[in-house]
Design an enzyme around this catalytic site. Sequence first.
Site, PDB file in Angstrom:
ATOM      1  N   HIS A  63      33.222  35.921  48.777  1.00 41.14           N
ATOM      2  CA  HIS A  63      33.565  37.219  48.181  1.00 41.14           C
ATOM      3  C   HIS A  63      32.427  37.576  47.220  1.00 41.14           C
ATOM      4  O   HIS A  63      32.098  36.813  46.312  1.00 41.14           O
ATOM      5  CB  HIS A  63      34.897  37.093  47.447  1.00 41.14           C
ATOM      6  CG  HIS A  63      35.373  38.359  46.807  1.00 41.14           C
ATOM      7  ND1 HIS A  63      35.918  39.401  47.522  1.00 41.14           N
ATOM      8  CD2 HIS A  63      35.393  38.753  45.515  1.00 41.14           C
ATOM      9  CE1 HIS A  63      36.265  40.374  46.696  1.00 41.14           C
ATOM     10  NE2 HIS A  63      35.947  40.016  45.468  1.00 41.14           N
TER      11      HIS A  63
ATOM     12  N   SER B  45      34.846  33.506  45.050  1.00 40.24           N
ATOM     13  CA  SER B  45      34.119  34.629  44.461  1.00 40.24           C
ATOM     14  C   SER B  45      32.884  34.069  43.766  1.00 40.24           C
ATOM     15  O   SER B  45      32.990  33.321  42.785  1.00 40.24           O
ATOM     16  CB  SER B  45      35.005  35.349  43.448  1.00 40.24           C
ATOM     17  OG  SER B  45      34.230  36.329  42.787  1.00 40.24           O
TER      18      SER B  45
ATOM     19  N   ASP C 178      31.119  40.247  44.550  1.00 40.56           N
ATOM     20  CA  ASP C 178      31.535  41.331  43.655  1.00 40.56           C
ATOM     21  C   ASP C 178      30.334  42.146  43.219  1.00 40.56           C
ATOM     22  O   ASP C 178      29.388  41.617  42.637  1.00 40.56           O
ATOM     23  CB  ASP C 178      32.169  40.736  42.392  1.00 40.56           C
ATOM     24  CG  ASP C 178      33.571  40.246  42.637  1.00 40.56           C
ATOM     25  OD1 ASP C 178      34.369  41.003  43.213  1.00 40.56           O
ATOM     26  OD2 ASP C 178      33.865  39.101  42.253  1.00 40.56           O
TER      27      ASP C 178
ATOM     28  N   MET D  21      29.205  45.226  40.810  1.00 38.67           N
ATOM     29  CA  MET D  21      29.658  46.009  39.646  1.00 38.67           C
ATOM     30  C   MET D  21      28.528  46.894  39.146  1.00 38.67           C
ATOM     31  O   MET D  21      27.379  46.465  39.085  1.00 38.67           O
ATOM     32  CB  MET D  21      30.070  45.046  38.528  1.00 38.67           C
ATOM     33  CG  MET D  21      31.132  44.060  38.953  1.00 38.67           C
ATOM     34  SD  MET D  21      31.572  43.000  37.572  1.00 38.67           S
ATOM     35  CE  MET D  21      32.800  41.955  38.344  1.00 38.67           C
TER      36      MET D  21
ATOM     37  N   HIS E 206      32.910  43.464  47.716  1.00 41.65           N
ATOM     38  CA  HIS E 206      33.860  44.251  46.913  1.00 41.65           C
ATOM     39  C   HIS E 206      33.063  45.174  46.003  1.00 41.65           C
ATOM     40  O   HIS E 206      32.458  44.728  45.032  1.00 41.65           O
ATOM     41  CB  HIS E 206      34.705  43.244  46.105  1.00 41.65           C
ATOM     42  CG  HIS E 206      35.716  43.857  45.197  1.00 41.65           C
ATOM     43  ND1 HIS E 206      36.388  43.109  44.250  1.00 41.65           N
ATOM     44  CD2 HIS E 206      36.190  45.124  45.073  1.00 41.65           C
ATOM     45  CE1 HIS E 206      37.226  43.888  43.594  1.00 41.65           C
ATOM     46  NE2 HIS E 206      37.119  45.117  44.059  1.00 41.65           N
TER      47      HIS E 206
ATOM     48  N   ASP F 189      42.956  39.287  44.320  1.00 42.28           N
ATOM     49  CA  ASP F 189      41.711  39.031  43.605  1.00 42.28           C
ATOM     50  C   ASP F 189      41.945  39.090  42.106  1.00 42.28           C
ATOM     51  O   ASP F 189      42.293  40.144  41.567  1.00 42.28           O
ATOM     52  CB  ASP F 189      40.695  40.105  44.028  1.00 42.28           C
ATOM     53  CG  ASP F 189      39.294  39.850  43.508  1.00 42.28           C
ATOM     54  OD1 ASP F 189      39.034  38.746  42.996  1.00 42.28           O
ATOM     55  OD2 ASP F 189      38.449  40.771  43.631  1.00 42.28           O
TER      56      ASP F 189
ATOM     57  N   MET G 272      32.789  47.546  43.274  1.00 37.39           N
ATOM     58  CA  MET G 272      33.407  48.126  42.073  1.00 37.39           C
ATOM     59  C   MET G 272      32.401  49.124  41.511  1.00 37.39           C
ATOM     60  O   MET G 272      31.677  48.862  40.543  1.00 37.39           O
ATOM     61  CB  MET G 272      33.727  47.001  41.070  1.00 37.39           C
ATOM     62  CG  MET G 272      34.935  46.181  41.496  1.00 37.39           C
ATOM     63  SD  MET G 272      35.092  44.638  40.609  1.00 37.39           S
ATOM     64  CE  MET G 272      34.048  43.611  41.611  1.00 37.39           C
TER      65      MET G 272
ATOM     66  N   MET H  65      44.117  44.004  43.263  1.00 32.97           N
ATOM     67  CA  MET H  65      43.562  43.394  42.044  1.00 32.97           C
ATOM     68  C   MET H  65      44.720  42.851  41.213  1.00 32.97           C
ATOM     69  O   MET H  65      45.657  43.587  40.883  1.00 32.97           O
ATOM     70  CB  MET H  65      42.806  44.436  41.208  1.00 32.97           C
ATOM     71  CG  MET H  65      41.487  44.926  41.764  1.00 32.97           C
ATOM     72  SD  MET H  65      40.200  43.698  42.052  1.00 32.97           S
ATOM     73  CE  MET H  65      40.189  42.715  40.573  1.00 32.97           C
TER      74      MET H  65
END
Length: 216
Positions: A32, A7, A34, A36, A66, A171, A68, A137
């Site tokens: 990965h 990540s 992320d 947000m 991913h 994760d 979020m 998660m």
Amino acid sequence: MIKVYPSILAADPLRMGEEIERMIGAGADGLHVDIMDAHFVPNLSFSPALSAAVRKVFPDVYQDVHLMMDNPGDYLEAFVRAGADAVTVHAEIPGDIPALLRRIRSLDCHAGISLKPGTGTEAAAELLPLCDQVLIMTVEPGFGGQKFMPGMMSKIRTLRSAGFSGSILVDGGVNVQTAEECVSAGADTLIMGTALVRSADPSGVIAVCRQLGGRP
Ligand code: DX5
Ligand code: ZN
């Protein structure tokens, strides 16, 4: 076969290119990424510009994105155009999630659904036929470096006993110790931030994780 995705949230933002190169050199199966939005989670991270920059320099590297975010539908095409190979959205968001998953697949991208710690597998049950992967998660989403929640392993077992044969990713707080629990529960992909990106021996960490898949 166990896959390991570092990540890049755990990378030094001023040395992102070097850190990615180091992870690829260590044998990572992909990255990965992320995303947000400071709304679905109380933090901000990257934008499609990072995916595009990664794709330009590392065109063959698999990007697992991913999202979020409360409104991933507004950004799906942007991320896929930028370089996402898989896009995961959260089961807790408002709106028509089946339509989002269908759209991701129609863009020739793997589609995933993610469950926060407080969300049960029943929230994903009807979505599974539309998903290539489920991301469990094992911390509250928003930050790296948190403690792994072993209670989430039962969700992986439930998904496997329900016959889900796609990928199950874990994760949050995954390290060489907690990875073992994840794999024996039925996860096939380990997302590792702190434990891998900040390790002095990333290829050693990846090798240990891969061996977990070889056990009976
Ligand atoms: C948390 C993110 C994770 C995070 C994992 O919201 O989804 O991908 O980067 O980091 P570690 O492995 O440090 O918990
Ligand atoms: Zn993540």
